[in-house]
Scaffold this active site. Sequence first.
Site, PDB file in Angstrom:
ATOM      1  N   GLU A   1       0.761  -1.074  -0.242  1.00 13.40           N
ATOM      2  CA  GLU A   1       0.027  -0.097   0.224  1.00 13.40           C
ATOM      3  C   GLU A   1       0.721   1.171  -0.171  1.00 13.40           C
ATOM      4  O   GLU A   1       2.237   1.086  -0.235  1.00 13.40           O
ATOM      5  CB  GLU A   1      -1.029   0.212   1.514  1.00 13.40           C
ATOM      6  CG  GLU A   1      -2.504  -0.551   0.636  1.00 13.40           C
ATOM      7  CD  GLU A   1      -3.555  -1.104   2.079  1.00 13.40           C
ATOM      8  OE1 GLU A   1      -2.867  -0.205   2.728  1.00 13.40           O
ATOM      9  OE2 GLU A   1      -4.132  -1.810   1.887  1.00 13.40           O
TER      10      GLU A   1
ATOM     11  N   HIS B   1      -9.200   9.756   2.758  1.00 13.30           N
ATOM     12  CA  HIS B   1      -8.978   8.311   2.259  1.00 13.30           C
ATOM     13  C   HIS B   1      -9.388   8.861   0.783  1.00 13.30           C
ATOM     14  O   HIS B   1     -10.186   9.676  -0.255  1.00 13.30           O
ATOM     15  CB  HIS B   1     -10.015   7.544   1.867  1.00 13.30           C
ATOM     16  CG  HIS B   1      -9.240   5.940   1.543  1.00 13.30           C
ATOM     17  ND1 HIS B   1      -9.581   5.983   0.232  1.00 13.30           N
ATOM     18  CD2 HIS B   1      -8.769   4.931   1.919  1.00 13.30           C
ATOM     19  CE1 HIS B   1      -8.460   4.574  -0.171  1.00 13.30           C
ATOM     20  NE2 HIS B   1      -8.324   4.618   1.482  1.00 13.30           N
TER      21      HIS B   1
ATOM     22  N   ARG C   1      -1.137   9.311   1.467  1.00 11.36           N
ATOM     23  CA  ARG C   1      -2.241   9.455   1.227  1.00 11.36           C
ATOM     24  C   ARG C   1      -2.913  10.897   1.208  1.00 11.36           C
ATOM     25  O   ARG C   1      -3.656  11.158   0.117  1.00 11.36           O
ATOM     26  CB  ARG C   1      -3.152   8.773   2.118  1.00 11.36           C
ATOM     27  CG  ARG C   1      -4.433   8.640   1.905  1.00 11.36           C
ATOM     28  CD  ARG C   1      -5.033   7.384   2.788  1.00 11.36           C
ATOM     29  NE  ARG C   1      -5.066   6.099   2.782  1.00 11.36           N
ATOM     30  CZ  ARG C   1      -5.182   5.032   3.437  1.00 11.36           C
ATOM     31  NH1 ARG C   1      -5.938   5.641   4.649  1.00 11.36           N
ATOM     32  NH2 ARG C   1      -5.377   4.469   3.217  1.00 11.36           N
TER      33      ARG C   1
ATOM     34  N   HIS D   1     -12.231   9.799   6.600  1.00 17.67           N
ATOM     35  CA  HIS D   1     -11.963   8.111   6.562  1.00 17.67           C
ATOM     36  C   HIS D   1     -10.546   7.538   8.347  1.00 17.67           C
ATOM     37  O   HIS D   1     -11.426   6.263   8.636  1.00 17.67           O
ATOM     38  CB  HIS D   1     -10.799   7.190   5.772  1.00 17.67           C
ATOM     39  CG  HIS D   1     -10.467   5.713   5.653  1.00 17.67           C
ATOM     40  ND1 HIS D   1     -11.825   5.092   5.829  1.00 17.67           N
ATOM     41  CD2 HIS D   1      -9.575   5.540   5.848  1.00 17.67           C
ATOM     42  CE1 HIS D   1     -10.906   4.186   5.038  1.00 17.67           C
ATOM     43  NE2 HIS D   1      -9.190   4.048   5.336  1.00 17.67           N
TER      44      HIS D   1
ATOM     45  N   ARG E   1      -1.630   8.896   8.786  1.00 18.37           N
ATOM     46  CA  ARG E   1      -1.924   7.890   9.464  1.00 18.37           C
ATOM     47  C   ARG E   1      -0.889   7.196   8.161  1.00 18.37           C
ATOM     48  O   ARG E   1      -1.544   7.437   6.827  1.00 18.37           O
ATOM     49  CB  ARG E   1      -3.021   7.177   9.567  1.00 18.37           C
ATOM     50  CG  ARG E   1      -3.021   5.424   9.969  1.00 18.37           C
ATOM     51  CD  ARG E   1      -4.193   5.186  10.856  1.00 18.37           C
ATOM     52  NE  ARG E   1      -5.170   5.776   9.148  1.00 18.37           N
ATOM     53  CZ  ARG E   1      -5.860   4.119   8.641  1.00 18.37           C
ATOM     54  NH1 ARG E   1      -5.073   3.382   8.778  1.00 18.37           N
ATOM     55  NH2 ARG E   1      -6.537   5.081   7.619  1.00 18.37           N
TER      56      ARG E   1
HETATM   57  C1  SIN Z   1      -7.916   1.353   2.647  1.00 21.45           C
HETATM   58  O1  SIN Z   1      -7.660  -0.434   2.278  1.00 21.45           O
HETATM   59  O2  SIN Z   1      -7.477   2.122   1.626  1.00 21.45           O
HETATM   60  C2  SIN Z   1      -8.100   1.663   3.957  1.00 21.45           C
HETATM   61  C3  SIN Z   1      -6.515   1.229   4.169  1.00 21.45           C
HETATM   62  C4  SIN Z   1      -6.886   2.208   5.838  1.00 21.45           C
HETATM   63  O3  SIN Z   1      -7.208   2.897   5.371  1.00 21.45           O
HETATM   64  O4  SIN Z   1      -6.030   1.617   6.809  1.00 21.45           O
END
Ligand code: SIN
Length: 509
Positions: free
Chosen positions: A119, A235, A281, A340, A375
């Site tokens: 990620e 998000h 993010r 989010h 975060r």
């Molecule tokens: C996601 O799956 O994009 C969210 C993961 C997260 O916010 O920790």
Amino acid sequence: MIERITFDGPVILGAGLAGLSAALAAGKALVLSPTPLATGCSSAWAQGGMAAALSDEDSPELHAADTIAAGAGLCDPKAVALLTREGPQAVRDLAALGAPFDRKAPKDGESGAFVLSLEAAHAKARVARVGGDGAGAAIMAAVIATVRATPSIEIRENARARRLLQDATGRVVGVLAQIDGALVEIRSPAVILATGGVGGLYAVTTTPAEVRGEGLGLAALAGATIADPEFVQFHPTAIDIGKDPAPLATEALRGEGAILRNTDGKAFMADYHPAKELAPRDVVARALHAERAAGRGAFLDATQAVGAHFPHEFPAVFEACQSAGIDPRREMIPVTPAVHYHMGGVATDLDGRASLPGLYAAGECASTGVQGANRLASNSLLEAAVFGARAGRAAAAEAVHGGEPASLEPLPDLPEAALQILRKAMSRDAGVIRDASGLARLLDQIEALEPAYGPCPTIVAARLIVEAALARQESRGGHYRTDFPATAQPVRTFVTLTSADAAVRYAAE
Ligand code: SIN
């Protein structure tokens, strides 16, 4: 006449992963959940999974470095070191409870290694996932089954806190709860807040509507110190199909190679950051905001990266798209930034202790110092499990009954119509992009609500976010001020309310 119960263990407000981890670690606990278990909590909606150093190429130190880099100067390195060190065992413990993490083929009779997703802003693939995008629901199902099979844990659903009870010394001595509509005074030696974040305070959110800063407001009204409330994470890729809350298109899609495009089909992220789709993010959220504000629109194109594999690799996202008539195997997904996660919360130490005796907090409603100003993806379930368990153990060990509560008056609720006005205003003026005039206008709007509904925990939570956002004259992590785009010295916010008027006062800490 209010019914009175005395419980000889921690009372836990909230039944997401933090609350239930606290209950299991405490051994004996009373859990109050406003909704039936597995609903109304963000944990069960998490798609990506749990980040932890689970592969031979990774280490807790590398995970800590990524967490601190994402946190933009405000992480507490001790809290981060603890999280990343205890992380791998926390994932294994959940697997042992029955959470069916995706595994590689087993070798020599041993369980197969965890399948790990990449990620954004992680240097390694380290997100342990379940069924592609179903981590939260599957982990919660395993934890709920364990809790239900533990006779020393009592669960009351349809139960909301209406005030923290405090004795004459300020010690938290229980909670005034509304259970099935009736007020109940619950006296207990410790209260653990695990009430989640603030998404429901905003018009566009990926979190359940019930999660709207109530724990934050209850704690602040009791006099607890609140840390970093201005840091709200957006998000970048909530699915923009007019649903409230907005379904999430997990970041793991971008980890698989999905591309962000505008209406013209241009892959725009290269214009904003060298890491493109895998930029931090907050950077991606601002890029989407800019494209949308300029009228160019924003879409997630997973047609090449995922294509025909969508239904079995990302079933939750696939279903959400299908519900709006979108086939993500062939079509781009319309996306928008949405609230989010809340990095701020009730200030705690590493065992969940808040600044008031008898009060603990864990999970999203707490601020342990792990999340900093931004975060790192998939660190939230991990924080909930690790720090929830630590708070549960500490609260059980330190449990001492206090004196008589000074007040049994329930705090006011915010009626639905006023809440909807507040949500729109929060999204407009305390959103992805902020400035002094918008925040001041928003503060005026909140102050106009206060004579009718204050001291209401929801309004107080909104006020905490807005006042701290106005006071932070810089841009950092999830907090971006167009009038102060530069980053200043890294200083965390610690605030308390004055009891007189519920206004925020900055504590010199
Ligand atoms: C996601 O799956 O994009 C969210 C993961 C997260 O916010 O920790």
